[in-house]
Design an enzyme around this catalytic site. Structure first.
Site, PDB file in Angstrom:
ATOM      1  N   CYS A 215     -16.129  21.309 -30.711  1.00  0.00           N
ATOM      2  CA  CYS A 215     -16.833  22.266 -31.316  1.00  0.00           C
ATOM      3  C   CYS A 215     -16.846  23.626 -30.817  1.00  0.00           C
ATOM      4  O   CYS A 215     -15.746  24.325 -30.678  1.00  0.00           O
ATOM      5  CB  CYS A 215     -18.397  21.920 -31.461  1.00  0.00           C
ATOM      6  SG  CYS A 215     -19.230  22.665 -32.887  1.00  0.00           S
TER       7      CYS A 215
ATOM      8  N   HIS B 170     -18.705  15.974 -33.728  1.00  0.00           N
ATOM      9  CA  HIS B 170     -19.486  15.520 -32.637  1.00  0.00           C
ATOM     10  C   HIS B 170     -19.612  14.014 -32.755  1.00  0.00           C
ATOM     11  O   HIS B 170     -19.604  13.731 -33.947  1.00  0.00           O
ATOM     12  CB  HIS B 170     -20.815  16.040 -32.578  1.00  0.00           C
ATOM     13  CG  HIS B 170     -20.837  17.634 -32.018  1.00  0.00           C
ATOM     14  ND1 HIS B 170     -20.702  18.119 -30.541  1.00  0.00           N
ATOM     15  CD2 HIS B 170     -21.111  18.743 -32.879  1.00  0.00           C
ATOM     16  CE1 HIS B 170     -20.651  19.257 -30.998  1.00  0.00           C
ATOM     17  NE2 HIS B 170     -20.935  19.719 -31.866  1.00  0.00           N
TER      18      HIS B 170
END
Length: 487
Positions: free
Chosen positions: A331, A428
């Site tokens: 991310c 994630h």
């Protein structure tokens, strides 16, 4: 069916409230009750994504799992995600409302108590027991006006409160007795008992201390809970809980960013016996013997990139790569690995464009649209299933995206460098998938030995049994009270 309710408040932050609620949720579930966790206001950058595409605190997602429920935005209706020392993004019932400075938030919480109460009563309509978790401490008298996290909420919904102190940090008698000394009468009326958490050694040695607290407060003791040694196997919510985990020879090094977010990505790796996860605090160089440097997610990518450089970690990462090491960015960490990060609207801070670490030939443009979703993917290598979640602002494109390593429906995610040693992804939670984690670690010369999800379930069961032994769960249930009708 009329639900009953009980609220767990603490004498301070990080006294173990979240863990106790998770354990109680699993314990009462095993007793045949339908339980829902609830935290009116949370502050954490470690968010979970709900099936409806909202955000809640990671601890409430774990508590939902302990209760056998899917996470829902009503379980944590107000979530504050710190972006700077003085400001935070405000999430209300799962959706981003905006960013607010701490001072203005304290002055204006309009509609937040109402939103919290709406969520609370919706959840209570379908369960037997509401387990409510406070935030920080009710003894912060300067925060009592407008409070929705502790006694303000307890009074609003007439919930009984159990006050928990942490003996591990010392002064637990003063913690609990001192809290009683500063609370107003209406708040004291809500407290029905106390518990002491994280005791090490022979519990009987604290019998006199426990009895002294009861004498000084007039509250019954509901248990002295010994240290739960397997707590590290459960996803942590607070950065204070992040710790290095010694294991085998394979070393994964993680720079501890100032605004690190969604660091539960590290938990499945730390659970592997052949893997050592080393969290490197500021002021220390990244060790030169790392097999993998993992740059985690961030709540403020550009700010944390500057922080990373201020520690000299950029030099360490580039040297690690020159030595033949592997680098992974997730991310915000993925965005940092590219050539540039452009934030024309200032959604990540001040408007501007900065150079990234340049290890991936990609460029990121920040935008105000936030992508929040649960995601099912397949790995490009081996076509392995991956379950995770996306929670980011920004779009990343460039030549290295042609070597994306995850397929999400008809689109690709992530990027891989030409030499195959630098990788990035927006997804994630990908390491929670056992086959994918095993494949990833095999490339580092490690054999996976862990079933992560089953390990979490086993630990929740063990935590429930731990609380059954050391807390009076029958008395706790008797002290809970029916949820009154919504007014």
């Amino acid at each position: 069916m009329v639900a009953r309710a009980l609220m767990i408040q603490g004498t301070g932050s990080n006294v173990g409230k979240s863990m106790l609620v998770a354990g109680l949720a699993r314990a009462y579930l095993k007793r045949g009750l339908k339980v829902a966790p609830f935290k009116p206001q949370n502050m954490s950058n470690n968010a979970a994504v709900t099936p409806e595409g909202g955000e809640i605190g990671r601890a409430q997602a774990l508590q939902a799992r302990a209760a056998g429920l899917a996470p829902h935005v009503d379980m944590n209706p107000v979530l504050l995600k710190p972006e700077t020392d003085t400001g935070a993004q405000i999430i209300v019932q799962g959706k981003r409302r905006g960013t607010q400075a701490a001072g203005s938030f304290m002055r204006d919480k309009s509609g937040l108590l109402e939103a919290a109460c709406d969520s609370y009563y919706r959840l209570a309509a379908g369960v037997d027991l509401m387990l409510i978790e406070g935030a920080g401490s009710p003894a912060e008298t300067n925060l009592r006006k407008g409070d929705i996290a502790n006694m303000g909420f307890a009074c609003a919904v007439q919930a009984p409160v159990v006050l928990v102190g942490d003996i591990h940090r010392g002064g637990v008698i003063a913690q609990i007795v001192g809290t009683k000394a500063v609370l107003e009468e209406q708040d004291l009326d809500r407290i029905v008992g106390f518990a002491v958490n994280r005791f090490r050694g022979d519990i009987s040695l604290f019998d006199a201390g426990r009895d002294d607290i009861a004498r000084r407060t007039g509250w019954p003791s509901l248990g002295v809970v010994p240290w739960f040694w397997d707590a590290w196997k459960l996803p942590a919510e607070d950065m204070m809980d992040i710790a290095s985990r010694s294991g085998g020879a394979c070393k994964i090094v993680v720079p501890q960013l100032e605004r690190m977010a969604n660091f539960d990505d590290l938990d499945p790796l730390a659970a592997e016996p052949e893997v050592t996860v080393e969290i490197v605090p500021p002021g220390r160089a990244l060790p030169g013997d790392a097999d993998l440097v993992l740059i985690p997610g961030s709540k403020s990518t550009i700010g944390d990139l500057a922080y990373l450089r201020a520690q000299g970690w950029d030099i360490d990462i580039l040297a690690h790569h020159r030595r033949g090491g592997h680098v992974l960015g997730l991310c915000g960490g993925y965005q940092m690995l590219g050539k540039t990060i452009d934030d024309p609207q200032g959604v990540d801070g001040r408007p501007g464009k900065v150079d990234g670490l340049g290890l991936l030939d990609v460029h990121t443009v920040m935008s105000g649209d936030k992508h929040v979703t649960l995601t099912k993917a397949r790995s490009d290598k081996g076509d392995l299933p991956v379950d995770g979640y996306e929670i980011h602002m920004g779009r990343t494109e460039g030549p290295d995206c042609a070597r994306a390593w995850l397929r999400i429906g008809d689109r690709m995610d992530g990027a891989v460098s030409g030499d195959g040693r630098v990788m990035g992804s927006y997804l994630h939670g990908l390491f929670s998938s056992d086959p994918f984690r095993a494949s990833f670690l095999s490339d580092l010369g490690v054999e996976s030995q862990t079933g992560y999800d089953q390990g979490v379930e086993d630990t929740l069961d063990a935590l429930a049994e731990h609380l059954e032994r050391h807390m009076d769960l029958d008395q706790l249930l008797a002290l809970s009270t029916p949820v009154p009708p919504q007014t």
